[in-house]
Motif scaffolding. Structure first.
Motif, short mmCIF file in Angstrom:
data_model
loop_
_atom_site.label_atom_id
_atom_site.label_comp_id
_atom_site.label_asym_id
_atom_site.label_seq_id
_atom_site.Cartn_x
_atom_site.Cartn_y
_atom_site.Cartn_z
N THR A 1 0.87 -1.17 0.00
CA THR A 1 0.00 0.00 0.00
C THR A 1 0.90 1.21 0.00
O THR A 1 1.74 1.37 0.89
CB THR A 1 -0.87 0.03 1.28
N GLU A 2 0.75 2.07 -0.99
CA GLU A 2 1.62 3.24 -1.07
C GLU A 2 1.11 4.34 -0.15
O GLU A 2 -0.08 4.55 0.00
CB GLU A 2 1.66 3.77 -2.51
N VAL A 3 2.06 5.04 0.48
CA VAL A 3 1.72 6.19 1.31
C VAL A 3 2.21 7.41 0.56
O VAL A 3 3.42 7.65 0.45
CB VAL A 3 2.43 6.12 2.67
N VAL A 4 1.27 8.17 0.00
CA VAL A 4 1.66 9.33 -0.81
C VAL A 4 1.88 10.52 0.13
O VAL A 4 1.19 10.65 1.13
CB VAL A 4 0.55 9.65 -1.83
N GLY A 5 2.86 11.37 -0.21
CA GLY A 5 3.12 12.56 0.63
C GLY A 5 3.50 12.11 2.03
O GLY A 5 3.00 12.61 3.02
N PHE A 6 4.42 11.14 2.11
CA PHE A 6 4.69 10.50 3.40
C PHE A 6 5.51 11.37 4.34
O PHE A 6 6.19 12.30 3.93
CB PHE A 6 5.40 9.16 3.17
N CYS A 7 5.39 11.05 5.63
CA CYS A 7 6.24 11.70 6.64
C CYS A 7 6.58 10.63 7.68
O CYS A 7 6.10 9.51 7.59
CB CYS A 7 5.53 12.88 7.29
N ASN B 1 10.96 14.80 5.56
CA ASN B 1 11.02 16.20 5.92
C ASN B 1 11.00 16.30 7.45
O ASN B 1 10.15 15.70 8.09
CB ASN B 1 9.78 16.90 5.32
N ALA B 2 11.95 17.05 8.02
CA ALA B 2 11.97 17.29 9.48
C ALA B 2 11.88 16.00 10.28
O ALA B 2 10.90 15.74 10.96
CB ALA B 2 10.82 18.22 9.87
N TRP B 3 12.89 15.17 10.19
CA TRP B 3 12.93 13.91 10.94
C TRP B 3 13.19 14.20 12.41
O TRP B 3 14.07 14.97 12.76
CB TRP B 3 14.05 13.03 10.39
N ASP B 4 12.40 13.57 13.29
CA ASP B 4 12.58 13.79 14.72
C ASP B 4 13.19 12.53 15.35
O ASP B 4 12.52 11.51 15.49
CB ASP B 4 11.21 14.07 15.35
N PRO B 5 14.48 12.60 15.74
CA PRO B 5 15.14 11.39 16.27
C PRO B 5 14.54 10.94 17.60
O PRO B 5 14.72 9.81 18.00
CB PRO B 5 16.60 11.82 16.45
N TYR B 6 13.80 11.83 18.28
CA TYR B 6 13.26 11.44 19.59
C TYR B 6 11.84 10.92 19.49
O TYR B 6 11.23 10.57 20.48
CB TYR B 6 13.31 12.63 20.56
N LYS B 7 11.32 10.90 18.29
CA LYS B 7 9.90 10.54 18.14
C LYS B 7 9.59 9.17 18.74
O LYS B 7 8.62 8.99 19.43
CB LYS B 7 9.50 10.56 16.66
N TRP B 8 10.48 8.20 18.47
CA TRP B 8 10.15 6.85 18.92
C TRP B 8 10.11 6.77 20.44
O TRP B 8 9.41 5.96 21.01
CB TRP B 8 11.14 5.82 18.39
N SER B 9 10.91 7.63 21.09
CA SER B 9 10.90 7.51 22.55
C SER B 9 9.68 8.21 23.12
O SER B 9 9.27 7.94 24.21
CB SER B 9 12.17 8.12 23.13
N ASP B 10 9.06 9.12 22.30
CA ASP B 10 7.91 9.75 22.96
C ASP B 10 6.68 9.87 22.10
O ASP B 10 5.72 10.51 22.46
CB ASP B 10 8.40 11.02 23.65
N GLY B 11 6.65 9.13 20.96
CA GLY B 11 5.41 9.07 20.18
C GLY B 11 4.44 8.20 20.95
O GLY B 11 4.82 7.22 21.56
N LYS B 12 3.15 8.56 20.95
CA LYS B 12 2.22 7.79 21.77
C LYS B 12 1.83 6.48 21.10
O LYS B 12 1.47 6.47 19.93
CB LYS B 12 0.95 8.63 22.01
N SER B 13 1.90 5.40 21.85
CA SER B 13 1.47 4.12 21.30
C SER B 13 -0.05 4.07 21.40
O SER B 13 -0.68 4.90 22.06
CB SER B 13 2.06 2.99 22.11
N TYR B 14 -0.64 3.05 20.81
CA TYR B 14 -2.11 2.91 20.85
C TYR B 14 -2.59 2.85 22.29
O TYR B 14 -3.52 3.53 22.68
CB TYR B 14 -2.51 1.65 20.08
N GLU B 15 -1.89 2.03 23.13
CA GLU B 15 -2.32 1.89 24.53
C GLU B 15 -2.28 3.24 25.25
O GLU B 15 -3.17 3.57 26.01
CB GLU B 15 -1.42 0.89 25.27
N GLU B 16 -1.21 4.03 24.96
CA GLU B 16 -1.10 5.34 25.63
C GLU B 16 -2.21 6.26 25.17
O GLU B 16 -2.81 6.98 25.97
CB GLU B 16 0.26 5.97 25.33
N MET B 17 -2.49 6.23 23.85
CA MET B 17 -3.57 7.11 23.34
C MET B 17 -4.89 6.72 24.00
O MET B 17 -5.70 7.55 24.36
CB MET B 17 -3.71 6.95 21.81
#
Length: 842
Positions: free
Chosen positions: A611-617, A689-705
């Motif tokens: 499945t293609e993700v167009v305009g990805f980030c 575009n604008a990669w955030d190296p800390y995202k994985w440590s503080d992106g919310k998982s499904y359980e957190e959301m």
């Protein structure tokens, strides 16, 4: 949208919501490196009339003319929209029953008088369709949203993936925030047994459930083999008849498209492209859509098949990717390289400064460099299927009969990062290639599974691989490199040397005959007496210097430099006599496959589906998946932390399959690079575009959301407006909903329904409030939209404009700020102010 055959603008609030009885036209403009790209879509609802569809097509043609034929036009049918179309609505698309005339205004005025069931499908691109309010609508594999105005209950099928649950929750939140102005509660049922109270409400609305739930319905998607089957047709008029003639199949080349004609490109019935030549007649251009629809009918394809109409010179990236090479006229690209088509000239590559890599990740991506190549190297050869360390003196020398592992270690922000290259010789046995991959996995484990794994095929070495050997990379055609080799080394060898500095040089052994020569390069001819450095007319001083360095590696004999055209007889003798060879200047054309593409991979159904993700980030990299990033010169496989073992093990096979089935007939030796979540190298992150190296440590998982939907601690009662859900009060006693049963209600459920509705009164049984009043309970709690982005005059009476956040309920506060009020007030004042500004509460 079209109403009474006229175009009527849709309010922005309703973007992403489509009535099934209508047609819509969407104009999308985006800035690109080459100006602006315009896309015009017309969307056909499944219950729209033929007349409306005709009117929509007519309007699109008129808008196309007004925009001088530059837009790419798309015909989209409900439920079969293109990836480009779906990419505009990141939270998902909602299909509503009926048409605008019957619906829109009515929904605006009474936000809470709603009772509908939405069937949510998809992991990457979500769509929600209104279905019958009945248990018969449910199945085990999808997400369903029971929308009761003030309460949204998300029911997740037992076979749902985390990605589907997360996307479902994103859609529920977007309904809450955009349609309900934040004034609705979301409850989630992941497991029916754990949520008796929510199930109680579901049963009141849908009745008791009889019998088993239906099994999951698999998504019907085109597999890669189908998409690979491209055919080009020439379309023209002959004696008032339309002639459609097949011209070519894959791989297609750009020169097949003649400017005076129109063509149809059929991508395996998955998508139909119509290309309109610059000088084709106006009639032909206008008839493009009609022809495509006619073509679909003639081929017996479903009427929902996606159609894209493209103008000569304004082709979409998707279209260009179907051709083996696509060159643009007079294009300047990247680091001062200018290519002019038609004038054959050797193009000097402008050297780039490796120190800029960290400051400009996009440069790292374009130059395909992880770092400046100053790290440490270790090399092993696969011998008897085991790893044997190679003598550091011979680092950089590779033999076509062997496989090698090269571990490159470099420091970034003070900690080591690893790149593991698996170099596969052209003549290595299948067992050795397999052993190489298995040993790589073992070696990777030793380094905590952090290494980036790169599969390198002999002859297709990536830029960074060249750079780490500092100009001393020599690739021998045959044989193996260990001491007890059976075949003696050939007496006469010829090497082609290419490169201008230590970062980009390699020497490759070629057949020792005159026809292997090329005027653009330096060649080394080694015999038992002497080593000739043959300098072609087109080579530069830098190239000659690099060749001298390599000459010392391949031969210990005397070095003789000879210029093209002044060769001694012995030179030709050693090559078996004179013969014609390539002497025209090398022409570096610019191939514009520079728009990288991101795909989500899945082959669990036995069919390889992407499945293609167009305009990805970065957000689109799903932790539970393996994603494929195609940058044309290499294929990256990104492995999410939560992806299953099956997907991980199959990743490389998937990438090979992707290359094999690519419509443009791709080079199967394209490097494949395996990247792990959290250990992404610069040449990968630079494409985002604008990669955030800390995202994985503080992106919310499904359980957190899920847990942040409400505040667990301060729950006094569940406030659900019974009238608005039109529940029968007799079947669910009041005491059941307030007070007494709260002790037994699950804490998760309590959390979802805390402050479920900001217009109920505390401790009172007055559930009949007809309009949302501002005060929610005696403590002066207000809903978010009364407080956010409001001027002093717009605030309710008595609200202190410097402390707007105090008036939010705990649940809203936590949802907006991601922390409790206590945690917020412990932060320094300036930080509080910053966050308040960010959320419109300053």
């Amino acid at each position: 949208s079209l109403q009474n055959m006229k175009m009527v603008p849709v309010p922005e609030k309703a973007y992403g919501t489509f009535f099934e009885g209508d047609c819509y036209i969407i104009l999308h403009t985006k800035r690109t490196s080459r100006g602006t790209a315009v896309d015009l879509h017309y969307w056909i609802g499944k219950d729209s009339s033929q007349d409306e569809q005709g009117a929509a097509a007519l309007y699109v043609t008129q808008m196309d003319s007004a925009l001088r034929g530059n837009p790419v036009q798309h015909r989209e049918v409900q439920g079969h929209e293109s990836e480009t179309f779906q990419s505009y609505f990141r939270n998902g698309i909602i299909y509503k029953k009926g048409g605008v005339a019957s619906g829109f205004k009515h929904v605006e005025t009474n936000m809470y008088n709603i009772k509908r069931l939405l069937h949510v499908k998809g992991k990457k691109h979500v769509s929600a369709t209104e279905v019958a309010l009945s248990w018969d609508s449910f199945n085990k594999g999808d997400v369903f949203l029971l929308d009761l105005g003030k309460v949204l209950i998300q029911w997740n099928g037992p076979n749902c993936s985390i990605a589907e649950k997360s996307r479902g929750l994103a859609l529920a939140r977007s309904i809450r925030d955009s349609e309900r102005g934040g004034r609705a509660q979301i409850g989630i049922i992941d497991n029916e047994k754990d949520c008796p109270d929510l199930m109680q409400i579901m049963k009141m609305v849908l009745g008791e459930r009889r019998g088993e739930l239906r099994d999951a319905i698999p998504d019907v998607k085109a597999d890669e083999l189908q998409k690979a089957n491209v055919r080009l047709y020439h379309v023209y008029e002959k004696d008032n008849d339309l002639v459609v003639q097949e011209v070519a199949t894959r791989p297609l080349t750009q020169d097949l498209l003649q400017h005076e004609d129109c063509y149809i490109l059929d991508q395996g019935g998955f998508k139909i492209y119509v290309w309109r030549g610059k000088t084709s007649s106006l009639e032909e251009k206008k008839a493009a859509f009609t022809r495509a629809v006619g073509f679909i009918q003639a081929k017996g394809y479903p009427s929902s098949t996606n159609i894209e109409v493209i103008s000569d010179g304004a082709e979409s990236a998707m279209f260009k990717q179907l051709f083996q090479r696509w060159t643009e006229k007079d294009e300047t690209q990247g680091l001062g390289k200018v290519y002019t088509v038609g004038k054959i000239a050797k193009v000097e590559q402008v050297k780039f400064d490796t120190t800029q890599l960290h400051a400009r990740p996009e440069l790292a991506a374009e130059q395909r460099m992880v770092d400046d190549a100053s790290g440490e190297i270790e090399v092993w050869r696969i011998e008897d299927l085991q790893m044997q360390p190679v003598n550091p003196k011979t680092y950089g020398q590779f033999y076509g009969g062997d496989c090698y592992l090269v571990l490159y270690t470099y420091l970034r922000s003070g900690r080591p990062h690893y790149v593991l290259y698996m170099w596969q010789g052209r003549h290595a046995s299948v067992d050795e290639v397999t052993a190489c991959a298995l040993n790589a996995i073992e070696l990777d484990k030793k380094y905590g599974d952090e290494a980036v794994q790169v599969r390198v095929t002999m002859g297709k070495e990536p830029a960074h691989f060249l750079a780490i050997f500092k100009g001393k990379l020599v690739i021998y055609e045959g044989g193996t490199s260990w001491a007890q080799k059976n075949t003696p080394e050939p007496a006469i060898r010829l090497f082609q040397v290419r490169g201008t500095d230590e970062v980009n040089t390699k020497a490759t052994e070629v057949p020792a005959r005159a026809s292997s020569l090329n005027s653009n390069d330096v060649f080394l001819l080694t015999t038992s007496q002497v080593c000739y450095l043959w300098c072609g007319k087109g080579c530069s001083g830098d190239e000659r210097e690099m060749a001298k360095m390599v000459a010392d590696i391949v031969s210990k004999r005397d070095k003789h430099t000879i210029l093209e055209g002044q060769e001694p007889a012995e030179f030709w003798e050693a090559l078996g006599g004179k013969a014609p060879y390539a002497s025209e200047k090398r022409f570096q054309e610019q191939i514009t496959h520079y728009q990288p593409r991101l795909f989500e991979c899945s082959n669990q159904t036995g069919r390889f589906i992407m499945t293609e993700v167009v305009g990805f980030c970065q957000e689109d990299l799903d932790e539970d998946d393996v994603m494929l990033l195609d940058t044309w010169e290499e294929i990256f496989l990104w492995v999410g932390k939560g992806s299953n073992t099956y997907e991980r093990n199959e990743a490389i096979a998937s990438a090979k399959e992707y290359l094999k089935t690519h419509p443009a007939g791709r080079d199967l030796a394209t490097p494949i690079i395996l990247v792990k979540q959290g250990y992404e190298p610069l040449n990968f992150t630079g494409w985002f575009n604008a990669w955030d190296p800390y995202k994985w440590s503080d992106g919310k998982s499904y359980e957190e959301m899920k847990n942040s939907l409400g505040d667990m601690s301060a729950i006094a009662e569940i406030q659900v407006d019974l009238n608005n859900i039109s529940l029968n009060t007799r079947t669910l006693s009041m005491t059941n909903l307030t007070g007494s049963s709260m002790a037994s209600a699950s804490s998760e459920y309590k959390s979802h329904f805390n402050h479920s509705d900001n217009n109920s009164y505390s401790n009172s049984n007055n559930y009949n409030s007809s309009s949302p009043s501002l005060v929610s309970n005696g403590e002066g709690i207000y809903s978010r939209e009364v407080l956010m982005n409001r001027t002093v005059d717009e605030l309710p009476e008595g609200v202190d404009p410097t402390k707007k956040e105090c008036y939010l309920s705990d649940a809203d506060f936590h949802d907006i700020f991601g922390k409790s009020k206590d945690e917020f007030y412990q932060m320094p004042k300036w930080k509080q102010q910053n966050e308040k500004k960010q959320y419109g509460l300053f």
